[in-house]
Design a protein around this motif. Structure first.
Motif, PDB file in Angstrom:
ATOM      1  N   UNK A  61       0.800  -1.223   0.000  1.00 50.96           N
ATOM      2  CA  UNK A  61       0.000   0.000   0.000  1.00 50.96           C
ATOM      3  C   UNK A  61       0.834   1.275   0.000  1.00 50.96           C
ATOM      4  N   UNK A  62       1.973   1.290   0.681  1.00 53.37           N
ATOM      5  CA  UNK A  62       2.768   2.519   0.784  1.00 53.37           C
ATOM      6  C   UNK A  62       3.540   2.841  -0.493  1.00 53.37           C
ATOM      7  N   UNK A  63       3.955   1.808  -1.237  1.00 57.16           N
ATOM      8  CA  UNK A  63       4.803   2.058  -2.408  1.00 57.16           C
ATOM      9  C   UNK A  63       4.112   1.764  -3.737  1.00 57.16           C
ATOM     10  N   UNK A  64       3.040   0.959  -3.719  1.00 58.40           N
ATOM     11  CA  UNK A  64       2.377   0.561  -4.954  1.00 58.40           C
ATOM     12  C   UNK A  64       3.131  -0.521  -5.716  1.00 58.40           C
ATOM     13  N   UNK A  65       4.076  -1.209  -5.051  1.00 56.70           N
ATOM     14  CA  UNK A  65       4.849  -2.288  -5.663  1.00 56.70           C
ATOM     15  C   UNK A  65       4.252  -3.638  -5.264  1.00 56.70           C
ATOM     16  N   UNK A  74      21.651 -16.445  -7.860  1.00 54.08           N
ATOM     17  CA  UNK A  74      22.764 -15.522  -7.990  1.00 54.08           C
ATOM     18  C   UNK A  74      24.025 -16.164  -7.432  1.00 54.08           C
ATOM     19  N   UNK A  75      25.187 -15.679  -7.885  1.00 50.80           N
ATOM     20  CA  UNK A  75      26.462 -16.187  -7.368  1.00 50.80           C
ATOM     21  C   UNK A  75      26.623 -15.849  -5.890  1.00 50.80           C
ATOM     22  N   UNK A  76      26.081 -14.716  -5.489  1.00 48.42           N
ATOM     23  CA  UNK A  76      26.171 -14.269  -4.103  1.00 48.42           C
ATOM     24  C   UNK A  76      24.837 -14.577  -3.433  1.00 48.42           C
ATOM     25  N   UNK A  77      24.880 -15.222  -2.292  1.00 44.24           N
ATOM     26  CA  UNK A  77      23.658 -15.462  -1.533  1.00 44.24           C
ATOM     27  C   UNK A  77      23.806 -14.825  -0.175  1.00 44.24           C
ATOM     28  N   UNK A  78      22.835 -14.009   0.191  1.00 44.29           N
ATOM     29  CA  UNK A  78      22.867 -13.360   1.494  1.00 44.29           C
ATOM     30  C   UNK A  78      22.706 -14.408   2.593  1.00 44.29           C
ATOM     31  N   UNK A  79      21.743 -15.295   2.416  1.00 42.23           N
ATOM     32  CA  UNK A  79      21.550 -16.422   3.326  1.00 42.23           C
ATOM     33  C   UNK A  79      21.526 -17.671   2.459  1.00 42.23           C
ATOM     34  N   UNK A  80      22.482 -18.540   2.648  1.00 45.02           N
ATOM     35  CA  UNK A  80      22.631 -19.728   1.801  1.00 45.02           C
ATOM     36  C   UNK A  80      21.328 -20.510   1.713  1.00 45.02           C
ATOM     37  N   UNK A  81      20.959 -20.872   0.482  1.00 45.84           N
ATOM     38  CA  UNK A  81      19.782 -21.696   0.251  1.00 45.84           C
ATOM     39  C   UNK A  81      18.468 -20.930   0.200  1.00 45.84           C
ATOM     40  N   UNK A  82      18.502 -19.613   0.401  1.00 42.95           N
ATOM     41  CA  UNK A  82      17.265 -18.843   0.354  1.00 42.95           C
ATOM     42  C   UNK A  82      17.192 -18.008  -0.919  1.00 42.95           C
ATOM     43  N   UNK A  83      15.999 -17.689  -1.292  1.00 42.30           N
ATOM     44  CA  UNK A  83      15.726 -16.948  -2.505  1.00 42.30           C
ATOM     45  C   UNK A  83      15.319 -15.527  -2.120  1.00 42.30           C
ATOM     46  N   UNK A  84      15.737 -14.541  -2.906  1.00 37.23           N
ATOM     47  CA  UNK A  84      15.376 -13.158  -2.592  1.00 37.23           C
ATOM     48  C   UNK A  84      13.907 -12.892  -2.950  1.00 37.23           C
ATOM     49  N   UNK A  85      13.195 -12.283  -2.018  1.00 35.99           N
ATOM     50  CA  UNK A  85      11.827 -11.820  -2.237  1.00 35.99           C
ATOM     51  C   UNK A  85      11.873 -10.303  -2.126  1.00 35.99           C
ATOM     52  N   UNK A  86      11.303  -9.622  -3.121  1.00 33.75           N
ATOM     53  CA  UNK A  86      11.372  -8.167  -3.175  1.00 33.75           C
ATOM     54  C   UNK A  86       9.990  -7.599  -3.472  1.00 33.75           C
ATOM     55  N   UNK A  87       9.929  -6.303  -3.645  1.00 36.92           N
ATOM     56  CA  UNK A  87       8.739  -5.637  -4.163  1.00 36.92           C
ATOM     57  C   UNK A  87       9.140  -5.005  -5.493  1.00 36.92           C
ATOM     58  N   UNK A  88       8.315  -5.211  -6.511  1.00 43.86           N
ATOM     59  CA  UNK A  88       8.608  -4.814  -7.887  1.00 43.86           C
ATOM     60  C   UNK A  88       7.447  -3.982  -8.415  1.00 43.86           C
ATOM     61  N   UNK A  89       7.736  -2.977  -9.221  1.00 43.45           N
ATOM     62  CA  UNK A  89       6.701  -2.015  -9.597  1.00 43.45           C
ATOM     63  C   UNK A  89       5.717  -2.467 -10.661  1.00 43.45           C
ATOM     64  N   UNK A  90       6.002  -3.524 -11.399  1.00 43.02           N
ATOM     65  CA  UNK A  90       5.109  -3.939 -12.482  1.00 43.02           C
ATOM     66  C   UNK A  90       4.498  -5.313 -12.214  1.00 43.02           C
ATOM     67  N   UNK A  91       3.261  -5.514 -12.682  1.00 44.76           N
ATOM     68  CA  UNK A  91       2.637  -6.836 -12.627  1.00 44.76           C
ATOM     69  C   UNK A  91       3.325  -7.743 -13.636  1.00 44.76           C
TER      70      UNK A  91
END
Length: 120
Positions: A61-65, A74-91
């Motif tokens: 609601x705050x960003x519309x993403x 990715x070659x770099x993983x912040x936490x091994x074995x986990x996938x990045x979840x983000x907010x993206x502006x387009x459907x």
């Protein structure tokens, strides 16, 4: 988030891998702030109600993403074995979700066959 009892939270901070809007867990036991608010959007709705297994999008609601993820690794993983979840502006297809676990409430127009009748 059922395991941590924290809210799904986003803001305009950049995510570590894709540089999209970061999504994290925030708050305690339902207490948080306005950046924890998401709207469930039916992709293929059945009469305006979200039913288990229906595809949905979560709109921040705050960003519309939209809550977003994909199978790209990715070659770099912040936490091994986990996938990045983000907010993206387009459907797109990477921000369609299906809930298979959780707490489900009965449809307000349906009555359980075992429910007591008003005249009982």
């Amino acid at each position: 988030h059922m395991t941590t009892r924290r809210n799904l939270h986003s803001h305009t901070h950049r995510s570590p891998l894709t540089q999209q809007h970061e999504v994290s867990c925030y708050g305690n036991d339902g207490n948080g702030d306005a950046s924890d608010n998401w709207t469930v959007m039916l992709v293929e709705g059945k009469g305006g109600f979200w039913v288990k297994g229906d595809p949905v999008r979560f709109l921040h609601e705050a960003t519309g993403y939209y809550l977003h993820s994909h199978t790209h690794r990715y070659d770099i993983q912040v936490i091994a074995g986990q996938q990045e979840v983000t907010a993206f502006q387009f459907e797109n297809a990477d921000n369609v979700w299906t809930a298979e676990e959780g707490i489900y409430l009965p449809h307000p127009g349906r009555v359980s066959p075992n429910a007591p009748k008003e005249d009982d």
